[in-house]
Motif scaffolding. Structure first.
Motif, PDB file in Angstrom:
ATOM      1  N   HIS A   1      -1.590  32.939  34.160  1.00 12.74           N
ATOM      2  CA  HIS A   1      -0.754  33.769  35.043  1.00 12.74           C
ATOM      3  C   HIS A   1       0.557  34.178  34.370  1.00 12.74           C
ATOM      4  O   HIS A   1       1.244  35.071  34.854  1.00 12.74           O
ATOM      5  CB  HIS A   1      -0.428  33.016  36.338  1.00 12.74           C
ATOM      6  N   LEU A   2       0.900  33.508  33.278  1.00 14.39           N
ATOM      7  CA  LEU A   2       2.153  33.809  32.571  1.00 14.39           C
ATOM      8  C   LEU A   2       1.897  34.964  31.602  1.00 14.39           C
ATOM      9  O   LEU A   2       1.743  34.773  30.400  1.00 14.39           O
ATOM     10  CB  LEU A   2       2.636  32.561  31.819  1.00 14.39           C
ATOM     11  N   LEU A   3       1.878  36.165  32.133  1.00 13.49           N
ATOM     12  CA  LEU A   3       1.537  37.344  31.336  1.00 13.49           C
ATOM     13  C   LEU A   3       2.676  37.722  30.389  1.00 13.49           C
ATOM     14  O   LEU A   3       3.848  37.399  30.647  1.00 13.49           O
ATOM     15  CB  LEU A   3       1.195  38.515  32.258  1.00 13.49           C
ATOM     16  N   PRO A   4       2.362  38.413  29.295  1.00 12.92           N
ATOM     17  CA  PRO A   4       3.386  38.767  28.302  1.00 12.92           C
ATOM     18  C   PRO A   4       4.550  39.571  28.868  1.00 12.92           C
ATOM     19  O   PRO A   4       5.669  39.502  28.354  1.00 12.92           O
ATOM     20  CB  PRO A   4       2.603  39.586  27.269  1.00 12.92           C
ATOM     21  N   SER A   5       4.311  40.345  29.929  1.00 16.98           N
ATOM     22  CA  SER A   5       5.367  41.202  30.476  1.00 16.98           C
ATOM     23  C   SER A   5       6.455  40.421  31.204  1.00 16.98           C
ATOM     24  O   SER A   5       7.518  40.972  31.499  1.00 16.98           O
ATOM     25  CB  SER A   5       4.756  42.225  31.436  1.00 16.98           C
ATOM     26  N   LEU A   6       6.217  39.151  31.497  1.00 15.81           N
ATOM     27  CA  LEU A   6       7.196  38.363  32.243  1.00 15.81           C
ATOM     28  C   LEU A   6       8.193  37.716  31.285  1.00 15.81           C
ATOM     29  O   LEU A   6       7.810  37.069  30.314  1.00 15.81           O
ATOM     30  CB  LEU A   6       6.476  37.279  33.050  1.00 15.81           C
ATOM     31  N   ASP A   7       9.483  37.883  31.555  1.00 16.36           N
ATOM     32  CA  ASP A   7      10.541  37.269  30.749  1.00 16.36           C
ATOM     33  C   ASP A   7      10.439  35.751  30.873  1.00 16.36           C
ATOM     34  O   ASP A   7      10.481  35.204  31.974  1.00 16.36           O
ATOM     35  CB  ASP A   7      11.906  37.765  31.245  1.00 16.36           C
ATOM     36  N   LYS A   8      10.302  35.082  29.753  1.00 18.28           N
ATOM     37  CA  LYS A   8      10.098  33.630  29.762  1.00 18.28           C
ATOM     38  C   LYS A   8      11.408  32.837  29.876  1.00 18.28           C
ATOM     39  O   LYS A   8      11.389  31.608  29.864  1.00 18.28           O
ATOM     40  CB  LYS A   8       9.365  33.191  28.488  1.00 18.28           C
ATOM     41  N   GLY A   9      12.529  33.534  29.985  1.00 12.83           N
ATOM     42  CA  GLY A   9      13.808  32.833  30.034  1.00 12.83           C
ATOM     43  C   GLY A   9      13.926  31.842  31.172  1.00 12.83           C
ATOM     44  O   GLY A   9      14.653  30.844  31.069  1.00 12.83           O
ATOM     45  N   PHE A  10      13.200  32.083  32.276  1.00  8.96           N
ATOM     46  CA  PHE A  10      13.288  31.173  33.424  1.00  8.96           C
ATOM     47  C   PHE A  10      12.798  29.770  33.092  1.00  8.96           C
ATOM     48  O   PHE A  10      13.148  28.800  33.766  1.00  8.96           O
ATOM     49  CB  PHE A  10      12.501  31.732  34.612  1.00  8.96           C
ATOM     50  N   MET A  11      11.999  29.657  32.033  1.00  2.00           N
ATOM     51  CA  MET A  11      11.464  28.343  31.668  1.00  2.00           C
ATOM     52  C   MET A  11      12.572  27.380  31.254  1.00  2.00           C
ATOM     53  O   MET A  11      12.393  26.165  31.296  1.00  2.00           O
ATOM     54  CB  MET A  11      10.429  28.493  30.555  1.00  2.00           C
ATOM     55  N   LYS A  12      13.739  27.923  30.883  1.00  3.30           N
ATOM     56  CA  LYS A  12      14.879  27.070  30.525  1.00  3.30           C
ATOM     57  C   LYS A  12      15.382  26.290  31.729  1.00  3.30           C
ATOM     58  O   LYS A  12      16.049  25.258  31.554  1.00  3.30           O
ATOM     59  CB  LYS A  12      16.016  27.927  29.950  1.00  3.30           C
ATOM     60  N   SER A  13      15.094  26.769  32.926  1.00  2.00           N
ATOM     61  CA  SER A  13      15.545  26.104  34.148  1.00  2.00           C
ATOM     62  C   SER A  13      14.465  25.217  34.755  1.00  2.00           C
ATOM     63  O   SER A  13      14.643  24.695  35.857  1.00  2.00           O
ATOM     64  CB  SER A  13      15.981  27.158  35.178  1.00  2.00           C
ATOM     65  N   MET A  14      13.347  25.068  34.046  1.00  2.14           N
ATOM     66  CA  MET A  14      12.217  24.289  34.531  1.00  2.14           C
ATOM     67  C   MET A  14      11.968  23.073  33.643  1.00  2.14           C
ATOM     68  O   MET A  14      12.279  23.097  32.451  1.00  2.14           O
ATOM     69  CB  MET A  14      10.942  25.146  34.527  1.00  2.14           C
ATOM     70  N   VAL A  15      11.393  22.042  34.241  1.00  3.68           N
ATOM     71  CA  VAL A  15      10.731  21.004  33.455  1.00  3.68           C
ATOM     72  C   VAL A  15       9.288  21.473  33.314  1.00  3.68           C
ATOM     73  O   VAL A  15       8.542  21.522  34.293  1.00  3.68           O
ATOM     74  CB  VAL A  15      10.793  19.635  34.150  1.00  3.68           C
TER      75      VAL A  15
END
Length: 242
Positions: free
Chosen positions: A90-104
């Motif tokens: 579901h984590l498609l290339p078009s989605l900015d991955k920056g939010f992962m910095k706020s996740m475990v």
């Protein structure tokens, strides 16, 4: 965004006990769980809507804007622990991955010898893009590039010893283990996605993690080429597992 909230994003391949793990975390009084919030976004932006069961219903009933889903994940703060069950694909290339910095971020994997036949019962002719192994390693690389921890869990290890592995997982996340995570009531939970009738029959009959038992039937011949693709990725992942 409330920085006092622990936001857990599980990145799982299909048929990897991800729903059982969601049910486990749902038993914690300090935790709110979310079932595949990016599913509609994925279906709207891939050809999977042509063969995923219930695709139209899912796309009509859920938020399909990936950025809005991410905003929800970053800003929901009604419980101190939030558990987002996400599928790796579901984590498609078009989605900015920056939010992962706020996740475990937790990567949940499973031996493809055991996973692929189970998945093929629902998705008849799966491909490498459907099952997550290659993307799991891409997520590992993305996390490493962002100097973020990489937590990999092999589903078999939880089934072999749920309490031991959940304690290790909670420690890696930075939250206390709660023994309530080991049992749940039979049947659905309110957080189930509307795709539950297609995928959740076994979990709805369960009350805990089922003891591990190896597959006894021959591996399907038609899935062997896909197995050969998946195995090297799984082998790398398993070496990183808790």
């Amino acid at each position: 965004m409330n920085n006092s909230v622990t936001r857990i994003s599980l990145w799982s391949g299909p048929r990897n006990i991800s729903t059982a793990l969601m049910y486990s975390f749902a038993q914690r009084p300090d935790t709110k769980v979310f079932d595949e919030p990016l599913y509609s976004y994925y279906l709207h932006n891939s050809d999977a809507n042509e063969y995923h069961p219930g695709a139209n219903e899912i796309m009509e009933s859920m938020e399909s804007d990936g950025n809005k889903v991410v905003d929800m994940m970053l800003n929901y703060a009604e419980k101190p622990v939030l558990f987002f069950k996400n599928m790796t694909h579901h984590l498609l290339p078009s989605l900015d991955k920056g939010f992962m910095k706020s996740m475990v971020n937790i990567i949940l994997t499973r031996d493809p010898v055991e996973m692929l036949p189970s998945f093929a019962e629902v998705i008849e002719n799966p491909s490498i893009k459907d099952v997550g192994y290659k993307m799991h390693l891409e997520i590992v690389e993305q996390l490493q590039n962002m100097d973020l921890p990489v937590i990999v869990v092999d589903s078999k290890s939880i089934l072999l010893n749920p309490e031991k592995q959940l304690k290790k997982l909670c420690d890696a996340i930075g939250i206390p283990f709660d023994s309530a995570m080991l049992k749940w009531s039979k049947g659905a939970i309110s957080e189930d996605g509307i795709w539950a009738p297609y995928w959740y029959k076994n979990i709805h009959q369960s009350t805990s993690f089922k003891p591990y038992s190896p597959k006894s039937f021959p591996f399907p011949e038609k899935l062997k080429p896909l197995l050969a693709e998946c195995q090297p990725y799984y082998n790398q992942l398993s070496q990183m597992a808790l």
